[in-house]
Design a protein around this motif. Structure first.
Motif, short mmCIF file in Angstrom:
data_model
loop_
_atom_site.label_atom_id
_atom_site.label_comp_id
_atom_site.label_asym_id
_atom_site.label_seq_id
_atom_site.Cartn_x
_atom_site.Cartn_y
_atom_site.Cartn_z
N GLU A 106 -5.47 -4.63 10.01
CA GLU A 106 -4.72 -3.72 10.87
C GLU A 106 -4.09 -2.61 10.04
O GLU A 106 -3.55 -2.85 8.96
CB GLU A 106 -3.62 -4.52 11.57
CG GLU A 106 -2.82 -3.78 12.59
CD GLU A 106 -1.80 -4.73 13.22
OE1 GLU A 106 -0.60 -4.49 13.00
OE2 GLU A 106 -2.22 -5.68 13.90
N GLY A 107 -4.15 -1.39 10.57
CA GLY A 107 -3.49 -0.25 9.93
C GLY A 107 -4.45 0.61 9.12
O GLY A 107 -5.58 0.22 8.86
N GLU A 108 -3.97 1.77 8.77
CA GLU A 108 -4.72 2.70 7.91
C GLU A 108 -3.96 2.82 6.59
O GLU A 108 -2.79 3.20 6.59
CB GLU A 108 -4.85 4.07 8.58
CG GLU A 108 -5.73 5.04 7.85
CD GLU A 108 -7.17 4.56 7.66
OE1 GLU A 108 -7.75 4.88 6.61
OE2 GLU A 108 -7.72 3.88 8.56
N PRO A 109 -4.59 2.47 5.47
CA PRO A 109 -3.89 2.49 4.18
C PRO A 109 -3.31 3.87 3.84
O PRO A 109 -3.97 4.90 4.03
CB PRO A 109 -4.96 2.10 3.18
CG PRO A 109 -6.00 1.41 3.98
CD PRO A 109 -5.97 2.04 5.34
N ARG A 110 -2.06 3.84 3.38
CA ARG A 110 -1.38 5.05 2.93
C ARG A 110 -0.76 4.78 1.56
O ARG A 110 -0.32 3.67 1.29
CB ARG A 110 -0.25 5.43 3.91
CG ARG A 110 -0.73 5.70 5.31
CD ARG A 110 0.42 6.01 6.29
NE ARG A 110 1.63 5.23 6.17
CZ ARG A 110 1.85 4.04 6.74
NH1 ARG A 110 0.91 3.48 7.46
NH2 ARG A 110 3.00 3.43 6.60
N ALA A 111 -0.69 5.79 0.72
CA ALA A 111 -0.04 5.68 -0.59
C ALA A 111 1.46 5.70 -0.37
O ALA A 111 2.03 6.75 -0.10
CB ALA A 111 -0.49 6.82 -1.49
N LEU A 112 2.12 4.52 -0.48
CA LEU A 112 3.54 4.43 -0.16
C LEU A 112 4.45 4.32 -1.38
O LEU A 112 5.43 5.04 -1.47
CB LEU A 112 3.80 3.23 0.76
CG LEU A 112 3.13 3.27 2.12
CD1 LEU A 112 3.40 1.98 2.89
CD2 LEU A 112 3.62 4.47 2.93
N LEU A 113 4.18 3.41 -2.30
CA LEU A 113 5.13 3.12 -3.37
C LEU A 113 4.70 3.63 -4.74
O LEU A 113 5.32 4.53 -5.29
CB LEU A 113 5.40 1.61 -3.46
CG LEU A 113 6.11 0.99 -2.27
CD1 LEU A 113 6.24 -0.52 -2.45
CD2 LEU A 113 7.48 1.61 -2.07
N GLU A 114 3.68 3.03 -5.31
CA GLU A 114 3.30 3.30 -6.70
C GLU A 114 2.03 4.12 -6.83
O GLU A 114 1.46 4.20 -7.90
CB GLU A 114 3.15 1.98 -7.45
CG GLU A 114 4.44 1.19 -7.47
CD GLU A 114 4.26 -0.23 -7.96
OE1 GLU A 114 3.12 -0.70 -8.05
OE2 GLU A 114 5.29 -0.86 -8.25
N HIS A 115 1.59 4.69 -5.72
CA HIS A 115 0.32 5.44 -5.71
C HIS A 115 0.52 6.84 -5.15
O HIS A 115 1.39 7.07 -4.32
CB HIS A 115 -0.72 4.69 -4.87
CG HIS A 115 -0.97 3.30 -5.39
ND1 HIS A 115 -0.42 2.19 -4.80
CD2 HIS A 115 -1.66 2.86 -6.46
CE1 HIS A 115 -0.78 1.12 -5.48
NE2 HIS A 115 -1.54 1.49 -6.49
N SER A 116 -0.32 7.76 -5.62
CA SER A 116 -0.25 9.13 -5.13
C SER A 116 -1.38 9.45 -4.16
O SER A 116 -1.33 10.44 -3.45
CB SER A 116 -0.30 10.12 -6.30
OG SER A 116 -1.49 9.94 -7.04
N GLU A 117 -2.40 8.59 -4.15
CA GLU A 117 -3.57 8.84 -3.31
C GLU A 117 -4.33 7.54 -3.13
O GLU A 117 -4.31 6.67 -4.00
CB GLU A 117 -4.47 9.87 -4.03
CG GLU A 117 -5.71 10.28 -3.32
CD GLU A 117 -6.55 11.27 -4.14
OE1 GLU A 117 -7.69 11.52 -3.70
OE2 GLU A 117 -6.10 11.77 -5.17
N VAL A 118 -4.99 7.41 -1.98
CA VAL A 118 -5.93 6.31 -1.75
C VAL A 118 -7.25 6.91 -1.31
O VAL A 118 -7.28 8.00 -0.72
CB VAL A 118 -5.41 5.28 -0.71
CG1 VAL A 118 -4.18 4.55 -1.23
CG2 VAL A 118 -5.14 5.92 0.62
N ARG A 119 -8.33 6.21 -1.62
CA ARG A 119 -9.66 6.73 -1.31
C ARG A 119 -10.61 5.56 -1.06
O ARG A 119 -10.62 4.59 -1.80
CB ARG A 119 -10.14 7.55 -2.51
CG ARG A 119 -11.42 8.31 -2.28
CD ARG A 119 -11.87 9.05 -3.53
NE ARG A 119 -10.89 10.05 -3.96
CZ ARG A 119 -11.00 10.73 -5.08
NH1 ARG A 119 -12.03 10.54 -5.90
NH2 ARG A 119 -10.09 11.63 -5.42
N TRP A 120 -11.42 5.67 0.01
CA TRP A 120 -12.47 4.69 0.28
C TRP A 120 -13.71 5.08 -0.49
O TRP A 120 -14.15 6.23 -0.42
CB TRP A 120 -12.79 4.64 1.78
CG TRP A 120 -11.69 4.05 2.61
CD1 TRP A 120 -10.79 4.74 3.38
CD2 TRP A 120 -11.38 2.67 2.76
NE1 TRP A 120 -9.94 3.86 3.99
CE2 TRP A 120 -10.27 2.58 3.64
CE3 TRP A 120 -11.91 1.49 2.25
CZ2 TRP A 120 -9.70 1.37 4.01
CZ3 TRP A 120 -11.34 0.28 2.62
CH2 TRP A 120 -10.26 0.22 3.48
#
Length: 172
Positions: A129-143
């Motif tokens: 469930e949900g769409e991953p977002r860069a919240l804490l220790e990350h600046s970007e996410v990518r599939w």
């Protein structure tokens, strides 16, 4: 490796030895009439990373902190807390770091010492469930699909598991 004195006090005498080398050192030490040397296993805390899979792609997260790893990509996750299973730790960490609900599936082959006392294990996980977002220790996410796995600059330990991740993606 610890040495015990006549009063039962223990002192470190050698670090970084493999068990067989430590046992040889202990035998030599005792043969000279000294008190026994003890082999002491270090406490190891598990760090779990998640190869989060959706639609034949895996999620990569770009580190923003700490400075020495900023800009490198990893499989997101974190340290297991005392009393927490590795699966629980992964699911909690993915919720905290990415804002998603996921399920840990199975550990991928291999484990890596990140630094003394920290051992990394990568697990396959599925997004629930949900769409991953860069919240804490990350600046970007990518599939990334199987052909894109080499398109980012991975942290060394995460890079080592890429053949197993590619196999996981081909199987889905």
């Amino acid at each position: 490796m610890m040495r015990q004195d006549d009063n039962g006090n223990r002192f470190p005498v050698a670090g970084g030895l493999g068990r067989s080398a430590a046992e040889e050192m202990a035998a030599e030490f005792e043969a000279r009439g000294h008190k026994q040397l003890y082999w002491v296993e270090a406490e190891v805390r598990i760090v779990v990373g998640g190869a989060l899979v959706r639609d034949g792609r895996v999620l990569a997260a770009r580190r923003s902190t700490p400075a020495e790893v900023a800009g490198f990509w990893e499989f997101p996750g974190g340290k297991a807390e005392p009393g927490e299973s590795v699966e629980q730790a992964l699911e909690r960490e993915l919720a905290e770091e990415l804002g998603v609900r996921a399920r840990a599936l199975r550990q991928l082959p291999g484990s890596w010492v990140v630094r003394p006392g920290l051992e990394l294990r990568i697990w396959a996980a599925e997004l629930l469930e949900g769409e991953p977002r860069a919240l804490l220790e990350h600046s970007e996410v990518r599939w990334l699909g199987p052909a894109e796995l080499e398109s980012v600059e991975w942290l060394a330990h995460d890079r080592e598991v890429l053949p197993h991740v590619a196999e996981l993606l081909r199987a889905r």
